[in-house]
Write a protein that holds these residues in place. Structure first.
Motif, PDB file in Angstrom:
ATOM      1  N   VAL A  55     -22.868   4.490 -38.120  1.00 45.26           N
ATOM      2  CA  VAL A  55     -23.706   5.001 -39.415  1.00 45.26           C
ATOM      3  C   VAL A  55     -22.757   4.005 -40.530  1.00 45.26           C
ATOM      4  CG1 VAL A  55     -24.544   7.223 -40.379  1.00 45.26           C
ATOM      5  CG2 VAL A  55     -23.829   7.080 -37.454  1.00 45.26           C
ATOM      6  N   MET A  56     -21.772   4.552 -40.922  1.00 44.59           N
ATOM      7  CA  MET A  56     -22.072   3.795 -42.132  1.00 44.59           C
ATOM      8  C   MET A  56     -22.256   2.180 -42.223  1.00 44.59           C
ATOM      9  SD  MET A  56     -19.599   1.237 -43.271  1.00 44.59           S
ATOM     10  CE  MET A  56     -17.823   0.971 -42.590  1.00 44.59           C
ATOM     11  N   GLU A  57     -22.105   1.547 -40.880  1.00 42.50           N
ATOM     12  CA  GLU A  57     -22.596   0.413 -40.957  1.00 42.50           C
ATOM     13  C   GLU A  57     -24.110   0.000 -41.520  1.00 42.50           C
ATOM     14  OE1 GLU A  57     -19.188  -2.154 -39.099  1.00 42.50           O
ATOM     15  OE2 GLU A  57     -19.859  -0.912 -37.602  1.00 42.50           O
ATOM     16  N   ALA A 106     -19.716   3.061 -50.689  1.00 44.17           N
ATOM     17  CA  ALA A 106     -18.552   2.448 -51.225  1.00 44.17           C
ATOM     18  C   ALA A 106     -18.032   1.284 -49.594  1.00 44.17           C
ATOM     19  CB  ALA A 106     -17.694   2.790 -52.168  1.00 44.17           C
ATOM     20  N   ALA A 107     -17.155   2.166 -48.462  1.00 44.29           N
ATOM     21  CA  ALA A 107     -17.032   2.025 -47.148  1.00 44.29           C
ATOM     22  C   ALA A 107     -16.110   1.488 -47.672  1.00 44.29           C
ATOM     23  CB  ALA A 107     -18.117   1.744 -46.207  1.00 44.29           C
ATOM     24  N   VAL A 108     -14.822   0.767 -48.578  1.00 45.29           N
ATOM     25  CA  VAL A 108     -13.657   0.495 -49.308  1.00 45.29           C
ATOM     26  C   VAL A 108     -12.951   0.076 -47.784  1.00 45.29           C
ATOM     27  CG1 VAL A 108     -11.665   0.418 -50.711  1.00 45.29           C
ATOM     28  CG2 VAL A 108     -13.795   1.589 -51.450  1.00 45.29           C
ATOM     29  N   CYS A 109     -12.980   0.883 -47.217  1.00 41.86           N
ATOM     30  CA  CYS A 109     -11.797   0.016 -45.864  1.00 41.86           C
ATOM     31  C   CYS A 109     -12.645  -0.479 -44.965  1.00 41.86           C
ATOM     32  CB  CYS A 109     -10.770   1.756 -45.412  1.00 41.86           C
ATOM     33  SG  CYS A 109     -11.402   2.823 -44.564  1.00 41.86           S
ATOM     34  N   GLY A 110     -13.508  -0.203 -44.781  1.00 40.58           N
ATOM     35  CA  GLY A 110     -14.158  -1.418 -43.813  1.00 40.58           C
ATOM     36  C   GLY A 110     -14.352  -0.315 -43.230  1.00 40.58           C
ATOM     37  N   GLY A 111     -14.219   0.729 -42.632  1.00 41.24           N
ATOM     38  CA  GLY A 111     -14.692   1.033 -41.554  1.00 41.24           C
ATOM     39  C   GLY A 111     -12.725   2.073 -40.816  1.00 41.24           C
ATOM     40  N   MET A 112     -12.134   1.480 -41.809  1.00 42.49           N
ATOM     41  CA  MET A 112     -10.570   1.960 -40.407  1.00 42.49           C
ATOM     42  C   MET A 112     -10.053   3.811 -40.873  1.00 42.49           C
ATOM     43  SD  MET A 112      -8.628  -1.139 -40.796  1.00 42.49           S
ATOM     44  CE  MET A 112      -8.145  -1.669 -42.756  1.00 42.49           C
ATOM     45  N   ALA A 113     -11.617   4.392 -41.587  1.00 46.34           N
ATOM     46  CA  ALA A 113     -10.845   5.966 -41.979  1.00 46.34           C
ATOM     47  C   ALA A 113      -9.759   5.958 -42.336  1.00 46.34           C
ATOM     48  CB  ALA A 113     -10.442   7.166 -40.769  1.00 46.34           C
ATOM     49  N   LEU A 114      -9.610   5.173 -43.721  1.00 46.82           N
ATOM     50  CA  LEU A 114      -8.382   5.278 -44.569  1.00 46.82           C
ATOM     51  C   LEU A 114      -9.241   5.653 -45.995  1.00 46.82           C
ATOM     52  CD1 LEU A 114      -6.115   2.152 -43.143  1.00 46.82           C
ATOM     53  CD2 LEU A 114      -6.038   4.320 -43.556  1.00 46.82           C
ATOM     54  N   CYS A 115     -10.406   5.407 -46.440  1.00 44.39           N
ATOM     55  CA  CYS A 115     -10.942   5.926 -48.001  1.00 44.39           C
ATOM     56  C   CYS A 115     -11.422   7.019 -47.719  1.00 44.39           C
ATOM     57  CB  CYS A 115     -11.610   4.373 -48.181  1.00 44.39           C
ATOM     58  SG  CYS A 115     -13.178   4.150 -47.551  1.00 44.39           S
ATOM     59  N   ALA A 116     -12.168   7.262 -46.758  1.00 39.04           N
ATOM     60  CA  ALA A 116     -13.266   8.376 -47.332  1.00 39.04           C
ATOM     61  C   ALA A 116     -14.715   8.394 -47.912  1.00 39.04           C
ATOM     62  CB  ALA A 116     -13.104   9.063 -47.576  1.00 39.04           C
ATOM     63  N   THR A 117     -14.752   7.358 -48.835  1.00 40.73           N
ATOM     64  CA  THR A 117     -15.868   6.898 -49.659  1.00 40.73           C
ATOM     65  C   THR A 117     -16.899   6.744 -48.377  1.00 40.73           C
ATOM     66  OG1 THR A 117     -15.619   4.634 -49.337  1.00 40.73           O
ATOM     67  CG2 THR A 117     -14.514   5.282 -50.922  1.00 40.73           C
ATOM     68  N   CYS A 118     -16.862   6.731 -46.995  1.00 39.67           N
ATOM     69  CA  CYS A 118     -18.541   7.081 -46.358  1.00 39.67           C
ATOM     70  C   CYS A 118     -18.633   8.197 -45.716  1.00 39.67           C
ATOM     71  CB  CYS A 118     -18.147   5.738 -45.698  1.00 39.67           C
ATOM     72  SG  CYS A 118     -17.009   6.511 -43.754  1.00 39.67           S
ATOM     73  N   HIS A 119     -17.863   9.420 -46.862  1.00 39.75           N
ATOM     74  CA  HIS A 119     -18.694  10.611 -45.986  1.00 39.75           C
ATOM     75  C   HIS A 119     -19.861  11.631 -45.775  1.00 39.75           C
ATOM     76  CE1 HIS A 119     -16.555  15.254 -47.236  1.00 39.75           C
ATOM     77  NE2 HIS A 119     -17.626  15.105 -46.750  1.00 39.75           N
ATOM     78  N   ARG A 178     -18.320  14.942 -41.697  1.00 37.44           N
ATOM     79  CA  ARG A 178     -17.915  13.465 -41.161  1.00 37.44           C
ATOM     80  C   ARG A 178     -17.441  11.714 -41.476  1.00 37.44           C
ATOM     81  NH1 ARG A 178     -17.437  14.119 -35.074  1.00 37.44           N
ATOM     82  NH2 ARG A 178     -16.569  12.999 -34.984  1.00 37.44           N
ATOM     83  N   LEU A 179     -16.801  10.933 -41.304  1.00 41.72           N
ATOM     84  CA  LEU A 179     -16.751  10.262 -41.691  1.00 41.72           C
ATOM     85  C   LEU A 179     -17.838   8.932 -40.874  1.00 41.72           C
ATOM     86  CD1 LEU A 179     -12.858  10.036 -42.155  1.00 41.72           C
ATOM     87  CD2 LEU A 179     -14.551   9.951 -44.089  1.00 41.72           C
ATOM     88  N   SER A 180     -18.422   8.340 -41.550  1.00 45.07           N
ATOM     89  CA  SER A 180     -20.152   8.319 -40.740  1.00 45.07           C
ATOM     90  C   SER A 180     -19.169   6.771 -40.749  1.00 45.07           C
ATOM     91  CB  SER A 180     -20.857   7.355 -42.056  1.00 45.07           C
ATOM     92  OG  SER A 180     -20.660   7.167 -42.866  1.00 45.07           O
ATOM     93  N   CYS A 181     -18.099   6.551 -40.284  1.00 41.36           N
ATOM     94  CA  CYS A 181     -17.632   4.715 -40.302  1.00 41.36           C
ATOM     95  C   CYS A 181     -17.176   4.983 -38.939  1.00 41.36           C
ATOM     96  CB  CYS A 181     -15.876   4.555 -41.061  1.00 41.36           C
ATOM     97  SG  CYS A 181     -14.698   4.865 -41.000  1.00 41.36           S
ATOM     98  N   GLN A 182     -16.910   6.875 -38.562  1.00 42.45           N
ATOM     99  CA  GLN A 182     -16.131   6.805 -37.460  1.00 42.45           C
ATOM    100  C   GLN A 182     -17.449   7.453 -36.426  1.00 42.45           C
ATOM    101  OE1 GLN A 182     -13.364   6.696 -36.638  1.00 42.45           O
ATOM    102  NE2 GLN A 182     -13.425   5.359 -38.923  1.00 42.45           N
TER     103      GLN A 182
HETATM  104  S1  FES Z   1     -15.612   3.365 -44.725  1.00 43.16           S
HETATM  105 FE1  FES Z   1     -13.742   4.126 -45.698  1.00 43.16          FE
HETATM  106  S2  FES Z   1     -12.922   6.505 -43.862  1.00 43.16           S
HETATM  107 FE2  FES Z   1     -15.342   5.877 -43.457  1.00 43.16          FE
END
Ligand code: FES
Ligand SMILES: Cc1cc2nc3c(=O)[nH]c(=O)nc-3n(C[C@H](O)[C@H](O)[C@H](O)COP(=O)(O)OP(=O)(O)OC[C@H]3O[C@@H](n4cnc5c(N)ncnc54)[C@H](O)[C@@H]3O)c2cc1C
Lengths: 107, 335
Positions: free
Chosen positions: A29-31, A41-54, A85-89
């Motif tokens: 969903v983030m992508e 921002a999705a700073v971490c590119g989708g690794m559940a590490l940054c929460a900028t995709c909250h 949720r984190l949309s990258c997950q």
């Molecule tokens: S993109 Fe970093 S936690 Fe989802």
């Protein structure tokens, strides 16, 4: 189309914007939100590490379960709620058809 | 006042490598970072993740890449100010600069290189009314000096790894420690979670689950917080300190007001030498933008090299820049 679903972004004022999302490309969903020019921002590119995709899930069918990583990250956010949720997950899949989310860029 | 040739804002991989490229050309560097350690995103967000696209390294842990960079730049003896945010840029009459930090540290330099990445890492703040009024007066978002909390009453808010780690650490120092967590479980590092549960069972800390801090009270200095419990009545808890630990987010912050040309939170540069619209100020790494920009470590390293040869012309205006391979003479340590 067979391999597309519709998800919706709800704005502050309650209006909803439709986003068409392919389910056969392995995207999250983030992508798809990022590709649709939403300010994520999705700073971490989708690794559940940054929460900028909250995001906050407003309406949905069954969602994939929280992994420990995602749950831990959400636990560390001041503004998260039980609907967060984190949309990258959230991988785009037919079960996500009709999903409504609100973006929470300020985590 | 610290004196140097180049002041580098940001100690991420790109800021660190800039020290190397500058050092080859005999330019000294002072590096400032808001974080207490070097490495930027690699140290703060993903120290244990392997990176696969650093030339010459089929695989390298982010934390190890940072260690290697520190080793690589050691011969040039860079100096560091860590744990302070760069706030102001003052242009001097002779064309040089003074850079000032949040703690008032001044750095006099001829060239400023902004390698600020996504911005300086700032703590996430919970939405509690009047919280700012108590910042530094009982509300701390970071534990800089644990001794400051000895024999005090503390409330820690948060449920992530850092909240757990500091709860364990400070439980041995504090007079009273309460951990307030919104959830019912901890999903972070299992050992830390277990340790916190044991401390709570032994009565060494108070653990409030399904709870939130909703208000702060005090006259000039914090003396109590309100706690809201899910499906229950709120109550007040007396305390000397509230430590909200909700992780860090990068914010562009004060650099926004330097008069730099910005585009979507990034600094526009000329790809000839990665200079900004302010002469003598360069921007390299994730913080800059230009047509075709990729936010990769690799690209930041390249930008550092081109920046250095241009900065050389400012710092040694009478000398001609000649490219020398490191293989020819090795590297010459700066005294
Ligand atoms: S993109 Fe970093 S936690 Fe989802
Ligand atoms: C999870 C994750 C995985 C990644 N994987 C890869 C990968 O495989 N390959 C790759 O090439 N890239 C990867 N990246 C991107 C890479 O980490 C960045 O490109 C790189 O960190 C940029 O380096 P930098 O030095 O420009 O900035 P940063 O690493 O962001 O460092 C900037 C530093 O500047 C400091 N700073 C900023 N403003 C100020 C100020 N005003 N005062 C004081 N200090 C300030 C910040 O605190 C920070 O420490 C990944 C990023 C993430 C988050």
């Amino acid at each position: 189309m067979e391999d597309t679903i519709k998800i919706y972004v709800e704005h502050e004022d309650g209006t909803r914007q439709e986003v068409e999302a392919p389910t056969d490309m392995g995207l999250s969903v983030m992508e798809i939100l990022k590709a649709s020019e939403y300010d994520i921002a999705a700073v971490c590119g989708g690794m559940a590490l940054c929460a900028t995709c909250h995001v906050e899930v407003i309406e949905s069918g069954e969602l994939p379960e929280l992994s420990d990583d995602e749950a831990n990250m959400l636990d560390s956010l001041p503004h998260a709620t039980s609907a967060s949720r984190l949309s990258c997950q959230l991988r785009l899949a037919p079960a996500l058809d009709g999903l409504v989310v609100r973006l929470k860029p300020e985590a | 006042m610290i004196k140097t040739d180049i002041c580098i804002v940001g100690a991420g991989p790109v800021g660190l490598f800039a020290v190397f490229e500058a050092g080859l050309l005999k330019m000294r560097c002072h590096v400032v970072d808001a974080l207490p350690m070097v490495g930027g995103q690699l140290s703060e967000i993903y120290p244990k993740k392997p990176i696969y696209d650093i030339p010459g390294f089929p695989e390298v842990l982010a934390g190890d890449l940072v260690k290697n960079l520190e080793q690589q730049i050691a011969p040039f003896h860079p100096t560091f100010t860590l744990g302070e945010r760069v706030e102001e840029l003052e242009k001097q009459e002779d064309g040089s600069f003074v850079v000032r930090t949040s703690e008032g540290t001044g750095i006099a330099c001829k060239v400023v290189v902004i390698a600020g990445g996504l911005g300086s890492f700032e703590p996430r703040k919970p939405a509690i009314e009047n919280l700012e009024h108590f910042e530094g007066k009982g509300v701390n978002y970071m534990v800089r000096d644990p001794e400051a909390f000895r024999s005090k009453r503390l409330v820690i808010a948060g449920g992530g790894d850092s909240a757990l780690d500091w709860t364990i650490y400070l439980s041995g120092l504090a007079k009273e420690l309460t951990l307030v967590h919104r959830g019912t479980t901890f999903r972070g590092a299992p050992e830390s979670a277990e340790k916190v549960m044991t401390l709570a069972e032994e009565g060494k800390i108070k653990l409030l689950l399904k709870s939130n801090v909703t208000n702060v009270h005090g006259n000039g200095k914090l003396n109590a917080v309100s706690i809201a419990v899910e499906n229950d009545t709120d109550y007040t808890l007396e305390t000397d300190y509230l430590i909200p630990l909700f992780g860090l987010v990068p914010k562009l912050g004060p650099l926004e007001n330097w008069g730099l040309e910005l585009e979507k939170n990034a600094i526009k540069v000329d790809t000839f030498d990665y200079s900004t619209n302010i002469p003598g100020v360069y921007a390299i790494g994730d913080i800059n933008t230009y047509p075709g920009k990729l936010k990769l470590i690799l690209c930041g390293f390249h930008e550092a090299a081109l920046m250095a040869q241009s900065a050389y012309n400012i710092i040694y205006p009478d000398k001609k820049f000649v490219l020398k391979y490191t293989t020819v003479n090795g590297i010459t340590e700066l005294a």
